[in-house]
Motif scaffolding. Structure first.
Motif, short mmCIF file in Angstrom:
data_model
loop_
_atom_site.label_atom_id
_atom_site.label_comp_id
_atom_site.label_asym_id
_atom_site.label_seq_id
_atom_site.Cartn_x
_atom_site.Cartn_y
_atom_site.Cartn_z
N MET A 115 0.83 -1.21 0.00
CA MET A 115 0.00 0.00 0.00
C MET A 115 0.87 1.26 0.00
O MET A 115 0.60 2.21 -0.74
CB MET A 115 -0.92 -0.01 1.23
N SER A 116 1.89 1.26 0.83
CA SER A 116 2.75 2.45 0.89
C SER A 116 3.53 2.63 -0.41
O SER A 116 3.79 3.75 -0.84
CB SER A 116 3.71 2.35 2.08
N GLN A 117 3.87 1.50 -1.07
CA GLN A 117 4.60 1.59 -2.33
C GLN A 117 3.74 2.19 -3.44
O GLN A 117 4.23 2.93 -4.29
CB GLN A 117 5.08 0.20 -2.76
N THR B 92 8.98 11.71 4.78
CA THR B 92 8.84 13.06 5.34
C THR B 92 9.80 14.04 4.68
O THR B 92 9.43 15.16 4.31
CB THR B 92 9.07 13.04 6.86
N LEU B 93 11.05 13.61 4.52
CA LEU B 93 12.03 14.46 3.84
C LEU B 93 11.63 14.72 2.39
O LEU B 93 11.82 15.82 1.86
CB LEU B 93 13.41 13.81 3.90
N SER C 8 11.89 9.83 -1.01
CA SER C 8 10.84 8.91 -1.48
C SER C 8 11.46 7.67 -2.11
O SER C 8 11.03 6.54 -1.85
CB SER C 8 9.94 9.63 -2.49
N THR C 9 12.49 7.87 -2.93
CA THR C 9 13.19 6.73 -3.53
C THR C 9 13.85 5.88 -2.46
O THR C 9 13.83 4.65 -2.51
CB THR C 9 14.25 7.22 -4.53
N VAL D 62 0.37 14.86 -1.97
CA VAL D 62 -0.77 14.06 -1.49
C VAL D 62 -0.36 12.61 -1.29
O VAL D 62 -0.65 12.00 -0.25
CB VAL D 62 -1.94 14.16 -2.49
N GLY D 63 0.35 12.04 -2.26
CA GLY D 63 0.78 10.65 -2.16
C GLY D 63 1.69 10.41 -0.97
O GLY D 63 1.58 9.39 -0.28
N LEU D 64 2.59 11.34 -0.71
CA LEU D 64 3.54 11.19 0.40
C LEU D 64 2.84 11.22 1.75
O LEU D 64 3.15 10.43 2.65
CB LEU D 64 4.60 12.28 0.32
N LEU D 65 1.90 12.13 1.91
CA LEU D 65 1.15 12.21 3.17
C LEU D 65 0.40 10.90 3.44
O LEU D 65 0.39 10.38 4.56
CB LEU D 65 0.17 13.37 3.13
N LEU D 66 -0.22 10.35 2.41
CA LEU D 66 -0.97 9.10 2.58
C LEU D 66 -0.04 7.92 2.86
O LEU D 66 -0.37 7.04 3.67
CB LEU D 66 -1.81 8.83 1.32
N ALA D 67 1.13 7.89 2.23
CA ALA D 67 2.10 6.81 2.48
C ALA D 67 2.57 6.83 3.94
O ALA D 67 2.69 5.78 4.58
CB ALA D 67 3.29 6.95 1.54
#
Length: 424
Positions: free
Chosen positions: A26-28, A92-93, A123-124, A189-194
Motif C-alpha cells: 500500500m505504501s509503495q 517526510t524528507l 521517497s526513492t 498528497v501521495g507522500l502524506l498518505l504513504a
C-alpha cells in the motif's frame, strides 16, 4: 523447495508477514505516485529553471544522490528502532523536498531546486528500503517472491504518476504555479498518505520482530542490530554473493537512471509534447515494476546469479535500441525504455535477494543501507555525466556507454562465486 504456487502454501503463510507485505505494498503504491509524478518533468523543470540543457539532468541526479545520502540515517534509525520510523523519515524528507521543488519553479532558483531534489530523493530511499523490509520475515525459499511483490505494488502508482502530467496543467493553473511544478502537487498528497499507512499498519515492525525471533531461536546470540554503513560495506565485501548483489544493484541502477533521465529531453528536442513524454515514461515504469513477481519467482527457482545475467542481457538490448532511436517519439524508443525498465527489474530483485540472502539479520540494516548508498551514488554519477554527454556529444553516445556498463553485470556474475545463502 519450489516457489509457493499452491493455495496450501498461501494458507500457511506467516500472518505477520502477510500483513507486512500488504502494508508495504500500500505504501509503495502511494510512494510510487509521489515519485513518478515528478520523474517525467524533472529534467524539463531543471532545464527551464537553469536556462540550459547542460544542467537538465542535475535535478534528477541530485534526487538520486539524495536517495543515497538519506539511506545512511535511515539505516541507523532502522537498526535502532525498526523499519517503520526509517521509512517514515524518508517520505517526510521527500514531502519537504516536493514543497521546495514547487517553490524553486515559482522563484526561479536553481540552487533551491537542487537542494529540494536532494530531499525529494527520500521517497526513492523509502521505496528502496521497503523491499528489504519485505524480506525481514520472509522464508529463505520465498524471499525473492515476497521482495518482488512489494516492488510490483509500485507499478500502480508509478504508471499512474507520469500520466498525471497532463491533468497537472489544470492544477497548476488553478493554484497559480508554474506548469512544470504541477505534478509535485500530486506528490505531496501521495507522500502524506504513504506516511499515514506506515504509521498505522506496519505493526509489528518487521525488523524488530525478526530480531526477536532470531534471539528466541538462539538465546545466546547478540540482540544488537548494526546500522553502520562502514561496517555494512565490510560485511558485503567479505561475502562474494553479497558483493555480486551490490554490483548488480549499482550497475543496473546506473544504466537505467542515466538513460531514463535524459529521455524526456531527447524527446522534447524532437518536439514531442508532455503527454507523449509522460506516456513513454509510464511504459518504462511499467517495465520496471509490473513483471517483478515473475522475476521474484525466477530468482527463487533459478537463483539470483542467473537472473542477474538475464537482466544484464536485457539492459544491453535496451541501450542498443536507444542508441539508434531518433529524437522525438518513436516506437523504437518506446520499446527501448520498456526493456530498460524490465532489465532494471531483473537486476533489482536478483541483486537485493543475493545481498539479503548472504547476510545475518543483525547485519542487514547497515549492509542494506550501504548497498542503497552505493547504488544511489553510482546512479547519481551516471545521471550527472549523462547531461554532459548528451549536450556535448549525443543521446546515442550516452546509450552506447550504458551498453558497456550493462554488460559488466554479466561479467561480474561469471566471476564472483561463493556460498549461495546464509541462514539467520
Amino acid at each position: 523447495m519450489t516457489a509457493p504456487d499452491s493455495t496450501e502454501a498461501t494458507t500457511h503463510r506467516d500472518p505477520v508477514q502477510r500483513r507486512t507485505v500488504a502494508t508495504l505494498s500500500m505504501s509503495q503504491i502511494l510512494g510510487g505516485v509521489s515519485l513518478a509524478s515528478g520523474v517525467a518533468v524533472g529534467a524539463l523543470l531543471a532545464e527551464e529553471v537553469s536556462g540550459s540543457p547542460t544542467y537538465a539532468g542535475l535535478g534528477s541526479t541530485f534526487q538520486v544522490i539524495g536517495s543515497a545520502l538519506i539511506a545512511v540515517p535511515m539505516a541507523r534509525l532502522s537498526a535502532a528502532h525498526g523499519r517503520r520510523p526509517g521509512l517514515i523519515l524518508g517520505y517526510t524528507l521527500s514531502f519537504i523536498g516536493a514543497l521546495g521543488l514547487i517553490a524553486s519553479g515559482i522563484v526561479g532558483s536553481f540552487a533551491l531546486l537542487l537542494v529540494a531534489s536532494l530531499l525529494f530523493g527520500g521517497s526513492t530511499a523509502s521505496n528502496n528500503q521497503a523491499r528489504y523490509a519485505a524480506a525481514d520475515l520472509a522464508e529463505p525459499a520465498h524471499r525473492g517472491r515476497d521482495l518482488s511483490l512489494v516492488v510490483w505494488a509500485t507499478t500502480i502508482g508509478s504508471v499512474l504518476g507520469p500520466n498525471l502530467v497532463g491533468p497537472s496543467e489544470s492544477v497548476s493553473r488553478l493554484l497559480g504555479i508554474p506548469r512544470l511544478t504541477g505534478p509535485f502537487v500530486f506528490s505531496l498528497v501521495g507522500l502524506l498518505l504513504a506516511i499515514a499507512v506506515l504509521a498505522w499498519r506496519l505493526r509489528p515492525d518487521p525488523l524488530v520482530e525478526a530480531r526477536r525471533r532470531a534471539t528466541e531461536a538462539d538465546p545466546g546470540a547478540s540482540s544488537r542490530t548494526h546500522g553502520s554503513i562502514g561496517r555494512g560495506l565490510r560485511v558485503i565485501v567479505a561475502r562474494p554473493q553479497a558483493l555480486l548483489g551490490l554490483i548488480t544493484l549499482a550497475l543496473g541502477h546506473m544504466t537505467m537512471v542515466s538513460v531514463m533521465v535524459m529521455t524526456p529531453l531527447h524527446m522534447r528536442h524532437g518536439h514531442a509534447d508532455l503527454t507523449i513524454i509522460g506516456f513513454v515514461i509510464s511504459i518504462h515504469i511499467l517495465g520496471m515494476f509490473a513483471f517483478s513477481p515473475l522475476t521474484g519467482m525466477a530468482v527463487d527457482r533459478l537463483g539470483g546469479r542467473i537472473v542477474a545475467m538475464v537482466g544484464s542481457g536485457i539492459l544491453a538490448v535496451a541501450t542498443l535500441l536507444a542508441s539508434t532511436a531518433p529524437m522525438g517519439h518513436s516506437t523504437r524508443l518506446l520499446i527501448a525504455l520498456f526493456l530498460l525498465g524490465l532489465g532494471w527489474s531483473c537486476t533489482l530483485v536478483s541483486g537485493s535477494t543475493l545481498l539479503t540472502g548472504a547476510l545475518p539479520t543483525a547485519e542487514r540494516p547497515g549492509a542494506q543501507g550501504a548497498s542503497d548508498l552505493v547504488m544511489g551514488l553510482s546512479a547519481g554519477v551516471g545521471g550527472a555525466l549523462a547531461g554532459v554527454v548528451v549536450d556535448r556529444v549525443s543521446f546515442h553516445a550516452l546509450a552506447l556507454a550504458c551498453l558497456v556498463i550493462a554488460l559488466a553485470i554479466g561479467a561480474a556474475a561469471l566471476v564472483l562465486r561463493g556460498p549461495t545463502d546464509l541462514s539467520d
